[in-house]
Motif scaffolding. Sequence first.
Motif, PDB file in Angstrom:
ATOM      1  N   ASP A  81       0.815  -1.213   0.000  1.00  0.00           N
ATOM      2  CA  ASP A  81       0.000   0.000   0.000  1.00  0.00           C
ATOM      3  C   ASP A  81       0.849   1.264   0.000  1.00  0.00           C
ATOM      4  O   ASP A  81       0.556   2.223  -0.721  1.00  0.00           O
ATOM      5  N   PRO A 112       6.630  -6.145  -3.212  1.00  0.00           N
ATOM      6  CA  PRO A 112       6.065  -5.382  -4.332  1.00  0.00           C
ATOM      7  C   PRO A 112       7.109  -4.434  -4.910  1.00  0.00           C
ATOM      8  O   PRO A 112       7.981  -3.934  -4.204  1.00  0.00           O
ATOM      9  N   ASN A 117       0.113  -1.176  -4.935  1.00  0.00           N
ATOM     10  CA  ASN A 117       0.248  -2.315  -5.837  1.00  0.00           C
ATOM     11  C   ASN A 117      -1.084  -2.962  -6.201  1.00  0.00           C
ATOM     12  O   ASN A 117      -1.163  -3.652  -7.217  1.00  0.00           O
ATOM     13  N   GLU A 118      -2.104  -2.770  -5.392  1.00  0.00           N
ATOM     14  CA  GLU A 118      -3.421  -3.337  -5.698  1.00  0.00           C
ATOM     15  C   GLU A 118      -4.453  -2.233  -5.878  1.00  0.00           C
ATOM     16  O   GLU A 118      -5.641  -2.410  -5.581  1.00  0.00           O
ATOM     17  N   SER A 119      -4.037  -1.108  -6.411  1.00  0.00           N
ATOM     18  CA  SER A 119      -4.909   0.062  -6.535  1.00  0.00           C
ATOM     19  C   SER A 119      -5.696   0.112  -7.839  1.00  0.00           C
ATOM     20  O   SER A 119      -6.488   1.020  -8.052  1.00  0.00           O
ATOM     21  N   ASN A 169      -3.288  -7.797 -12.897  1.00  0.00           N
ATOM     22  CA  ASN A 169      -3.847  -7.141 -11.719  1.00  0.00           C
ATOM     23  C   ASN A 169      -2.919  -6.155 -11.024  1.00  0.00           C
ATOM     24  O   ASN A 169      -3.313  -5.023 -10.728  1.00  0.00           O
ATOM     25  N   TYR A 170      -1.707  -6.563 -10.715  1.00  0.00           N
ATOM     26  CA  TYR A 170      -0.864  -5.746  -9.849  1.00  0.00           C
ATOM     27  C   TYR A 170      -0.304  -4.524 -10.595  1.00  0.00           C
ATOM     28  O   TYR A 170      -0.044  -4.568 -11.789  1.00  0.00           O
ATOM     29  N   THR A 171      -0.079  -3.460  -9.834  1.00  0.00           N
ATOM     30  CA  THR A 171       0.546  -2.274 -10.421  1.00  0.00           C
ATOM     31  C   THR A 171       1.946  -2.603 -10.918  1.00  0.00           C
ATOM     32  O   THR A 171       2.410  -2.003 -11.899  1.00  0.00           O
ATOM     33  N   ARG A 173       2.900  -4.918 -12.667  1.00  0.00           N
ATOM     34  CA  ARG A 173       2.811  -5.839 -13.802  1.00  0.00           C
ATOM     35  C   ARG A 173       3.723  -5.388 -14.945  1.00  0.00           C
ATOM     36  O   ARG A 173       4.048  -4.222 -15.100  1.00  0.00           O
TER      37      ARG A 173
END
Length: 339
Positions: A81, A112, A117-119, A169-171, A173
């Motif tokens: 985060d 990460p 990262n999960e935004s 999905n992940y930032t 990526r």
Amino acid sequence: MSRRGRWIAGACATTVAVGLLLTGGALATPPHDDSGSDAGSDVAVGAYLHYDSVGVERMQELSRWLGGTELRAGHTYLPGDTWANIEGPETLRSWAQWRNEKADRLFVLNVPMLAGNESGAPDAKVAELLRSGAQGAFDQHFRRLAERLVALDVPDTVIVLGWEMNGFNYTHRCRPDPENWKKYWRRIVAAMRSVEGQQFGFDFAPNRGIDAIAWTQCYPGDDVVDIIGMDSYDQPPGTTFEEQVTQPYGLQQQVDFARAHGKRISYPEWGLFRNGDNPDYMRQMLAWIAEQQPLYHSITDYCPHGVWQCGQNPRSAEVFREFLSSHQDRAHRSAGFHG
């Protein structure tokens, strides 16, 4: 042998495939010879149970459930985060203490590459961040993480950096800008290796299959990768386990790629998923692991993937428990323990 030597030794030999252990869905017998050695005894078994100190406590409980089987791979994640959490939260202390209780343990840490990262960041934003990272904008955060790990006396941590980079999905990526993604990985590794006393192992761990991009297009180079991992759950692509092995960018290609590059393999995340409670998958994945001899494997043990903390997979749980418990019994017998 040095800490680093333990996980890097045998990089080529341990990835040699002897043939698939697939016989109509039945569990093939793990490799075992008459010399008293157990073929799986050098594979560190782990499970993701919780990200903080609760996960450490639950490892002891899971070990008891497995009849005393030792869990040698402690696996957790850094929150993605904020940069402050990527630099190393206080919860790392509990994991460091666990790691240092026994010399043969591995501490596996998913790191990460970007905050938020999960935004749900769009591709254009991801590409912008990757370019910034490739130019060194975030180096200081990873130096601080490395300093934190060395100060906690876990300089040999296995860093699963930018995991599942071939996904959507992940930032962190890869697909929005593969070239800058690779450059950014290289900068992170350089920043962490610049810290005195470090002995980190960097684990490149894509999703099984092609997903958003072929994971080979994201590979940053042999000099900045120590382990070729793969996250593999019981879900498409691949309706059978054999298809999961043979599909493009699947389990066999991981083994072959690692062998060609002189690297060990790992399975940082694996478990059940879209096919539900599937004991045949569990048998075959455990047999595959026993044959391929990864450095470590770590089942994701919460619903719907798990077997101990998840009550919805009782048949698979029975297979997992029997396989690993009997494995430990064989190891004890070969070592001369009869209690």
